[in-house]
Design an enzyme around this catalytic site. Sequence first.
Site, PDB file in Angstrom:
ATOM      1  N   LYS A  80      -1.467   4.508  23.159  1.00 36.01           N
ATOM      2  CA  LYS A  80      -1.909   5.657  22.011  1.00 36.01           C
ATOM      3  C   LYS A  80      -2.194   6.942  21.949  1.00 36.01           C
ATOM      4  O   LYS A  80      -2.651   7.406  23.277  1.00 36.01           O
ATOM      5  CB  LYS A  80      -2.803   4.918  20.741  1.00 36.01           C
ATOM      6  CG  LYS A  80      -2.372   5.117  19.333  1.00 36.01           C
ATOM      7  CD  LYS A  80      -1.585   3.776  18.991  1.00 36.01           C
ATOM      8  CE  LYS A  80      -1.044   4.318  17.201  1.00 36.01           C
ATOM      9  NZ  LYS A  80      -0.257   3.842  16.572  1.00 36.01           N
ATOM     10  N   GLY A 188       1.323  -0.606  -2.808  1.00 34.53           N
ATOM     11  CA  GLY A 188       1.940   0.985  -1.926  1.00 34.53           C
ATOM     12  C   GLY A 188       3.861   0.004  -2.405  1.00 34.53           C
ATOM     13  O   GLY A 188       3.944  -0.654  -2.180  1.00 34.53           O
ATOM     14  N   GLY A 190       6.740   2.595  -0.933  1.00 28.48           N
ATOM     15  CA  GLY A 190       7.010   2.760   0.487  1.00 28.48           C
ATOM     16  C   GLY A 190       7.688   2.442   0.900  1.00 28.48           C
ATOM     17  O   GLY A 190       8.701   1.114   0.386  1.00 28.48           O
ATOM     18  N   VAL A 192       7.968  -0.128   3.549  1.00 31.20           N
ATOM     19  CA  VAL A 192       7.867  -1.468   4.026  1.00 31.20           C
ATOM     20  C   VAL A 192       7.381  -1.971   1.852  1.00 31.20           C
ATOM     21  O   VAL A 192       8.907  -3.275   1.593  1.00 31.20           O
ATOM     22  CB  VAL A 192       6.326  -1.917   4.351  1.00 31.20           C
ATOM     23  CG1 VAL A 192       6.208  -3.273   4.931  1.00 31.20           C
ATOM     24  CG2 VAL A 192       6.818  -0.727   5.734  1.00 31.20           C
TER      25      VAL A 192
HETATM   26  P1  NAD Z   1       4.977   4.666   2.895  1.00 33.91           P
HETATM   27  O1  NAD Z   1       4.587   5.896   3.189  1.00 33.91           O
HETATM   28  O2  NAD Z   1       6.378   4.956   2.892  1.00 33.91           O
HETATM   29  O3  NAD Z   1       4.737   4.156   1.741  1.00 33.91           O
HETATM   30  C1  NAD Z   1       3.147   4.164   1.673  1.00 33.91           C
HETATM   31  C2  NAD Z   1       3.418   3.682  -0.256  1.00 33.91           C
HETATM   32  O4  NAD Z   1       2.392   3.747  -0.454  1.00 33.91           O
HETATM   33  C3  NAD Z   1       3.474   5.147  -0.924  1.00 33.91           C
HETATM   34  O5  NAD Z   1       4.907   5.000  -1.844  1.00 33.91           O
HETATM   35  C4  NAD Z   1       2.589   6.092  -1.203  1.00 33.91           C
HETATM   36  O6  NAD Z   1       3.005   6.563  -2.462  1.00 33.91           O
HETATM   37  C5  NAD Z   1       1.145   4.803  -1.169  1.00 33.91           C
HETATM   38  N1  NAD Z   1       0.214   5.339  -1.673  1.00 33.91           N
HETATM   39  C6  NAD Z   1      -0.038   5.302  -0.840  1.00 33.91           C
HETATM   40  N2  NAD Z   1      -2.135   5.619  -1.509  1.00 33.91           N
HETATM   41  C7  NAD Z   1      -1.538   4.507  -1.961  1.00 33.91           C
HETATM   42  C8  NAD Z   1      -3.188   4.538  -2.938  1.00 33.91           C
HETATM   43  N3  NAD Z   1      -4.067   4.269  -2.537  1.00 33.91           N
HETATM   44  N4  NAD Z   1      -2.913   3.660  -4.036  1.00 33.91           N
HETATM   45  C9  NAD Z   1      -1.419   2.534  -3.928  1.00 33.91           C
HETATM   46  N5  NAD Z   1       0.082   3.536  -3.293  1.00 33.91           N
HETATM   47  C10 NAD Z   1      -0.597   4.332  -1.941  1.00 33.91           C
HETATM   48  O7  NAD Z   1       4.539   3.870   4.133  1.00 33.91           O
HETATM   49  P2  NAD Z   1       5.293   2.188   5.048  1.00 33.91           P
HETATM   50  O8  NAD Z   1       6.406   3.361   6.222  1.00 33.91           O
HETATM   51  O9  NAD Z   1       5.737   1.769   3.632  1.00 33.91           O
HETATM   52  O10 NAD Z   1       3.788   1.888   5.597  1.00 33.91           O
HETATM   53  C11 NAD Z   1       3.284   1.135   4.680  1.00 33.91           C
HETATM   54  C12 NAD Z   1       1.608   0.945   5.757  1.00 33.91           C
HETATM   55  O11 NAD Z   1       2.440   0.058   6.489  1.00 33.91           O
HETATM   56  C13 NAD Z   1       1.323   2.474   5.975  1.00 33.91           C
HETATM   57  O12 NAD Z   1      -0.383   1.728   6.465  1.00 33.91           O
HETATM   58  C14 NAD Z   1       1.974   1.724   7.379  1.00 33.91           C
HETATM   59  O13 NAD Z   1       0.932   2.129   8.291  1.00 33.91           O
HETATM   60  C15 NAD Z   1       1.974   0.331   7.346  1.00 33.91           C
HETATM   61  N6  NAD Z   1       2.705   0.104   8.575  1.00 33.91           N
HETATM   62  C16 NAD Z   1       3.784   0.564   8.526  1.00 33.91           C
HETATM   63  C17 NAD Z   1       5.458   0.073   9.393  1.00 33.91           C
HETATM   64  C18 NAD Z   1       6.684   0.253   9.171  1.00 33.91           C
HETATM   65  O14 NAD Z   1       7.532  -0.224  10.157  1.00 33.91           O
HETATM   66  N7  NAD Z   1       7.016   1.521   8.246  1.00 33.91           N
HETATM   67  C19 NAD Z   1       5.082  -0.635  11.084  1.00 33.91           C
HETATM   68  C20 NAD Z   1       3.515  -1.245  10.992  1.00 33.91           C
HETATM   69  C21 NAD Z   1       2.697  -0.608  10.229  1.00 33.91           C
END
Ligand code: NAD
Length: 376
Positions: A80, A188, A190, A192
């Site tokens: 990392k 959340g 987002g 995912v």
């Molecule tokens: P993203 O930034 O697209 O979505 C995150 C969402 O969470 C956003 O809609 C945001 O408004 C919301 N959010 C933020 N704080 C919040 C809170 N306190 N309460 C409720 N909602 C809240 O991120 P993502 O890519 O969808 O990833 C989501 C999680 O999964 C993260 O923790 C990320 O590290 C983890 N993750 C993602 C991936 C990937 O491929 N994108 C892979 C492994 C792990």
Amino acid sequence: MSVFENPAFRHHESVHFCADEKTGLQAIVAIHSTVLGPALGGCRIINYKDSAEALEDVLRLSRGMSLKNALAGLELGGGKSVIIPPASWNGDARRAGADRAPLFEAFGRAVQSLGGRYISAEDMNVSVEDAENMALTTDYVVGLDVKHGGMGDPSPLTADGVFFGMRACVRRAFDRDDFKGLRIAVQGLGKVGWRLCEHLHEAGAELLVADIDLKTLSRAEKTFDAKIVDKDGIVTEAVDVFAPCARGAIINDDTIDHVQAKVIAGSANNQLASDRLGKALMQKGIIYAPDYVINAGGVINVAPEAKGIVDHDWVREKVIKLEDTVGEIVDESLAQNRPTNEVADEIAMRRIITARDSGRSWRAAGTKKTSLRRSA
Ligand code: NAD
């Protein structure tokens, strides 16, 4: 505390402190293990309190990548990197100024100097564009756009893997294979969380959702007929499954006693504020899908890129297998009365140690060329 005395340094192969005077780059690359392959893990840029905090973060995360990559059955080790924003950025890690690209090019040079032992990618506050600026100066970065030979956005694959892994947990908790009528809380919405809701809605689940973005919430209400709940209170809602897909440490000393879900299965990293909470969840009869196992779809998606190839079919097959992987961990946990996070860590470490003891170690076989790389 010096690096060697830091408990988080244990088992690391090397840590590299990188600096570039011209751009103000200060970065740390931690290589936990290259036994199974080159150490792959994203790069994040965050305002740390000090460099000791940055070091602690990168060490903890690189070990996590070794475990994640090993459990996903990838020929990849774990590493990392973290970048400390230059002082001139005034604490804005997302700064969009003209000095952003040169910083990531400088970081790319540092990565290149490691000869392929470490392969970088996006992580917090690091975009595809930043990764592509790294790719101007290094061959060892993945997560590039499809038009530059990359595998594209990993989020859909992460969401699919969470859906499959959740099904493995539901089967064990409720003795059923379908989601019809199950109450599922998704925190959340987002990249995912939204796609996960699409799968769950299509499968007939009743959704409760929370986000900090009101527009997204009202879209979810219309699209999925979802019930909007409080963003903090969602963790303690009376549901069958809780899917944390926003932030980490959501299972902590304050929330654990109030969790009502029988399954916790989501994409967020570091869902447990501390490892010992895995045992507390088990004692409450809650099935917890270890975060780094169930959210491995993203890293599986970039794995072919690390070999310089594009192979969506291979990725799809691997992501489908996450259902078995999560299921096997839960079965072992139930049979041995041990927390799922402990079982997962042990299986992953066993794979690494067995490979190491059989003399396996990765050597740079050649140079992977990205289409963006400037000729030296
Ligand atoms: P993203 O930034 O697209 O979505 C995150 C969402 O969470 C956003 O809609 C945001 O408004 C919301 N959010 C933020 N704080 C919040 C809170 N306190 N309460 C409720 N909602 C809240 O991120 P993502 O890519 O969808 O990833 C989501 C999680 O999964 C993260 O923790 C990320 O590290 C983890 N993750 C993602 C991936 C990937 O491929 N994108 C892979 C492994 C792990």
